[in-house]
Design a protein around this motif. Structure first.
Motif, mmCIF file in Angstrom:
data_model
loop_
_atom_site.group_PDB
_atom_site.id
_atom_site.type_symbol
_atom_site.label_atom_id
_atom_site.label_comp_id
_atom_site.label_asym_id
_atom_site.label_seq_id
_atom_site.Cartn_x
_atom_site.Cartn_y
_atom_site.Cartn_z
ATOM 1 N N UNK A 245 -0.810 -1.191 -3.558
ATOM 2 C CA UNK A 245 -0.208 -1.119 -4.908
ATOM 3 C C UNK A 245 1.031 -0.240 -4.881
ATOM 4 N N UNK A 246 0.898 0.944 -4.216
ATOM 5 C CA UNK A 246 2.032 1.880 -4.156
ATOM 6 C C UNK A 246 3.221 1.262 -3.422
ATOM 7 N N UNK A 247 2.937 0.421 -2.451
ATOM 8 C CA UNK A 247 4.021 -0.216 -1.687
ATOM 9 C C UNK A 247 4.540 -1.480 -2.387
ATOM 10 N N UNK A 248 3.935 -1.840 -3.525
ATOM 11 C CA UNK A 248 4.409 -3.016 -4.270
ATOM 12 C C UNK A 248 4.085 -4.332 -3.584
ATOM 13 N N UNK A 249 2.964 -4.361 -2.852
ATOM 14 C CA UNK A 249 2.651 -5.574 -2.069
ATOM 15 C C UNK A 249 2.431 -6.781 -2.977
ATOM 16 N N UNK A 250 1.683 -6.593 -4.081
ATOM 17 C CA UNK A 250 1.399 -7.751 -4.943
ATOM 18 C C UNK A 250 2.697 -8.332 -5.524
ATOM 19 N N UNK A 251 3.536 -7.423 -6.007
ATOM 20 C CA UNK A 251 4.811 -7.872 -6.575
ATOM 21 C C UNK A 251 5.662 -8.576 -5.503
#
Ligand SMILES: NC(=O)C1=CN([C@@H]2O[C@H](COP(=O)(O)OP(=O)(O)OC[C@H]3O[C@@H](n4cnc5c(N)ncnc54)[C@H](O)[C@@H]3O)[C@@H](O)[C@H]2O)C=CC1
Ligand SMILES: O=C(O)[C@@H]1CCC=N1
Length: 277
Positions: A245-251
């Motif tokens: 989440x912190x690395x923005x993987x989903x986005x």
């Protein structure tokens, strides 16, 4: 009628091989399949693997077919489609090319509209494919059923009412196997960096993907519930998902899939009405 269905392929590459394998298992026999490709060694392999008839160029045999599957790269499609004109007499054309619109193919053929545009994927090779289909209005109910049977020989199918949604299908399931392989590669890399052998890393990653996909397919709950069930508060999965989440993987994944859809639309536009007559 189905086991006597006569099918030609224009383009005998990866996807044609996958489809022919499935058709021979489930739908028709080798003497009813004809493949045209510019590459003689591809044709030799197809004829020795499957026993199908082959040719380097279109000829009168195409006029006898029930369906002609267009399995060349999008950039080759216009030339291929235009070369079919002399042989068309109501047969169904089924394109699997990314991006290129059925309406443009019909225009290149002077208004011939017996066209179904589809988007399969490479798990078709093992009968686990996913194909989206879109038919122009002139395609008969029987021909729609024929297209569906052909694609169901290599997996699941879904019809779309709106052709533009095929770019979304292309982005999700057409290109999707590559995203899954990319994720497996990343998990294997992590496994080896954590001390496991590459073989063990691959086994762990692949078996986990397969098991999780099967579990999701069989479950009655939403996928998010299955995810939560793995994720103990303050546990290891929580640590991993928080990092993602912190690395923005989903986005990043959502944006990547949208980039694929945008490229599909762009391919369609490149060959569409505005840019070429
Ligand atoms: N590879 C994939 O995962 C998927 C590909 N597609 C679509 O399927 C189509 C084919 O892709 P692949 O099978 O991967 O490509 P490929 O490169 O393996 O096969 C294309 C074949 O077409 C032949 N060819 C080129 N020009 C020709 C011509 N004028 N006449 C006859 N044959 C000709 C080539 O020699 C080659 O064997 C593409 O349009 C692609 O967008 C659709 C879904 C998934
Ligand atoms: O990458 C591509 O353009 C093709 C279409 C879907 C999968 N491969």
């Amino acid at each position: 009628m189905q086991n006597k269905m006569k099918i030609a392929f224009i383009g005998g590459g990866n996807m044609a091989n996958a489809l022919i394998g499935g058709l021979l298992k489930n739908l028709t026999t080798a003497e009813h399949i004809h493949v045209i490709d510019l590459n003689q060694s591809s044709l030799d392999k197809l004829s020795s693997d499957f026993g199908v008839s082959t040719a380097l160029a279109a000829d009168a045999r195409l006029a006898q077919m029930d369906a002609i599957i267009l399995a060349v790269k999008p950039q080759q499609l216009r030339e291929v489609v235009q070369g079919l004109s002399p042989y068309l007499n109501e047969q169904l054309l089924i394109s699997i090319a990314a991006g290129i619109r059925a309406t443009d193919m019909a225009r290149w053929l002077g208004g011939y509209e017996k066209i179904v545009r589809t988007m399969p994927n490479t798990p078709a090779l093992i009968g686990q494919g996913m194909t989206g289909l879109f038919a122009l209005a002139a395609v008969s109910a029987e021909q729609k059923q024929m297209a569906e049977h052909i694609m169901q020989a290599v997996g699941a199918t879904t019809w779309l009412d709106d052709e533009s949604l095929l770019d979304a299908v292309t982005a999700v399931s057409g290109s999707g196997p590559a995203y899954v392989f990319y994720f497996i590669e990343a998990m294997q890399q992590a496994a080896t960096e954590l001390g496991l052998s590459p073989e063990q890393g691959l086994q762990l990653a692949m078996t986990t993907f397969n098991g999780a996909a099967q579990l999701a397919l069989q479950a009655t709950e939403p996928v998010s519930v299955l995810r939560e069930r793995v994720t103990s508060k303050g546990g290891t999965t929580y640590a991993a998902l928080t990092s993602m989440e912190n690395a923005g993987v989903k986005l990043a994944i959502v944006n990547a899939v949208k980039a694929a859809a945008a490229r599909g639309k762009e391919l369609g536009d490149e060959f569409g009405k505005d840019s070429q007559q």
